[in-house]
Design a protein around this motif. Structure first.
Motif, mmCIF file in Angstrom:
data_model
loop_
_atom_site.group_PDB
_atom_site.id
_atom_site.type_symbol
_atom_site.label_atom_id
_atom_site.label_comp_id
_atom_site.label_asym_id
_atom_site.label_seq_id
_atom_site.Cartn_x
_atom_site.Cartn_y
_atom_site.Cartn_z
ATOM 1 N N GLU A 214 -16.030 -29.683 -27.246
ATOM 2 C CA GLU A 214 -16.506 -29.030 -26.034
ATOM 3 C C GLU A 214 -15.423 -29.019 -24.951
ATOM 4 O O GLU A 214 -15.257 -28.047 -24.211
ATOM 5 N N GLN A 215 -14.615 -30.107 -24.855
ATOM 6 C CA GLN A 215 -13.533 -30.168 -23.865
ATOM 7 C C GLN A 215 -12.456 -29.136 -24.144
ATOM 8 O O GLN A 215 -11.962 -28.460 -23.235
ATOM 9 N N ARG A 216 -12.105 -28.977 -25.437
ATOM 10 C CA ARG A 216 -11.094 -27.982 -25.809
ATOM 11 C C ARG A 216 -11.598 -26.576 -25.485
ATOM 12 O O ARG A 216 -10.836 -25.719 -24.994
ATOM 13 N N GLU A 217 -12.857 -26.322 -25.787
ATOM 14 C CA GLU A 217 -13.404 -24.997 -25.495
ATOM 15 C C GLU A 217 -13.391 -24.718 -23.990
ATOM 16 O O GLU A 217 -13.050 -23.612 -23.552
ATOM 17 N N ASN A 218 -13.695 -25.701 -23.166
ATOM 18 C CA ASN A 218 -13.681 -25.519 -21.717
ATOM 19 C C ASN A 218 -12.261 -25.257 -21.215
ATOM 20 O O ASN A 218 -12.028 -24.408 -20.343
ATOM 21 N N ASN A 219 -11.261 -25.996 -21.755
ATOM 22 C CA ASN A 219 -9.871 -25.787 -21.355
ATOM 23 C C ASN A 219 -9.404 -24.386 -21.728
ATOM 24 O O ASN A 219 -8.692 -23.708 -20.963
ATOM 25 N N HIS A 220 -9.790 -23.942 -22.941
ATOM 26 C CA HIS A 220 -9.391 -22.613 -23.391
ATOM 27 C C HIS A 220 -9.977 -21.525 -22.490
ATOM 28 O O HIS A 220 -9.298 -20.566 -22.118
ATOM 29 N N LYS A 221 -11.251 -21.690 -22.103
ATOM 30 C CA LYS A 221 -11.880 -20.706 -21.227
ATOM 31 C C LYS A 221 -11.200 -20.686 -19.860
ATOM 32 O O LYS A 221 -11.009 -19.627 -19.253
ATOM 33 N N THR A 222 -10.780 -21.852 -19.358
ATOM 34 C CA THR A 222 -10.113 -21.918 -18.058
ATOM 35 C C THR A 222 -8.767 -21.198 -18.083
ATOM 36 O O THR A 222 -8.401 -20.458 -17.160
ATOM 37 N N GLN A 223 -8.007 -21.399 -19.159
ATOM 38 C CA GLN A 223 -6.702 -20.724 -19.292
ATOM 39 C C GLN A 223 -6.875 -19.224 -19.364
ATOM 40 O O GLN A 223 -6.077 -18.454 -18.787
ATOM 41 N N GLN A 224 -7.883 -18.745 -20.093
ATOM 42 C CA GLN A 224 -8.115 -17.304 -20.191
ATOM 43 C C GLN A 224 -8.440 -16.699 -18.826
ATOM 44 O O GLN A 224 -7.984 -15.611 -18.480
#
Length: 243
Positions: A214-224
């Protein structure tokens, strides 16, 4: 017709009088005299009352009284139910039942005496001592039987339904089931404990992996979101300072 006799009667009477009531009845009805004080009144009934029996004749059907000890009867000499204190036997009311019969106080009849009957003995059981079949030389064996017919009040009582006797067997050692059972119980508890520990560890591992994912998915969404957002400095128009 006598002046005191009327044919316009009620209650099933064919002819009647004011003083004696019914004198004759309509077909299929029974004529009976009922005593009222010192006077008897004739009535017509579809069946005879308790303590009477009916007889049919070509000219009239009558109700006659049963014997004094009989409550209901089929004929004068054949009773079907006796009054209190008497027992019915073969259509007669008796104060005491004949030999070979006993008084049934529930049905108020004389009935046959019933003796107790038991089944055959079962085979003898294995030789045991204190519930065990090993570790001894002298023990006991038992056999049983069942009651198939319970006795009546005057019947022969039931015999014993179990017997025991001494027995001798060749002594044999008993296996130490207690220690083995204890070890098996401890192993089972340890195995359950280990399984519970592994289950808890697996649950923690799954929770940690789910949290990391879940943390990786949140980081990826923030970068996008950052890549898609326009640069504010590049969009600012130049300021004209000539004037």
């Amino acid at each position: 017709v006598h002046p005191n006799v009327s044919q316009g009667c009620q209650g099933g009477c064919a002819t009647c009088s004011d003083y004696n009531g019914c004198l004759s009845c309509k077909p299929r009805l029974f004529f009976v005299l009922e005593r009222i004080g010192m006077k008897q009144i004739g009535v017509c009934l579809s069946s005879c009352p308790s303590g009477y029996y009916g007889t049919r004749y070509p000219d009239i059907n009558k109700c006659a009284k049963c014997k004094a000890d009989c409550e209901t009867c089929f004929t004068r000499n054949f009773c079907t139910k006796c009054k209190s204190g008497f027992y019915l036997y073969s259509g007669k009311c008796l104060e005491k039942c004949p030999d070979g019969l006993e008084a049934n106080n529930h049905t108020m009849e004389c009935t046959s005496i019933v003796h107790c009957e038991a089944s055959e003995w079962s085979p003898w059981s294995p030789c045991t001592k204190k519930g065990k079949t090993c570790g001894f030389k002298k023990g006991n064996e038992v056999r049983v039987r069942e009651i198939v017919q319970h006795p009546s009040a005057r019947g022969n009582p039931c015999p014993a339904t179990s017997e025991s006797r001494k027995c001798i067997v060749q002594r044999k050692r008993c296996q130490k089931e207690g220690k083995g059972k204890k070890n098996r119980e401890e192993k089972r508890k340890k195995s359950n404990k280990d399984e519970s520990k592994e289950t808890r560890q697996e649950s923690k591992g799954r929770a940690a992996r789910r949290q990391n994912r879940e943390q990786r998915e949140n980081n990826h969404k923030t970068q996008q979101k950052k890549r898609k957002a326009p640069n504010k400095e590049e969009n600012l128009a130049p300021i004209d300072t000539a004037h």
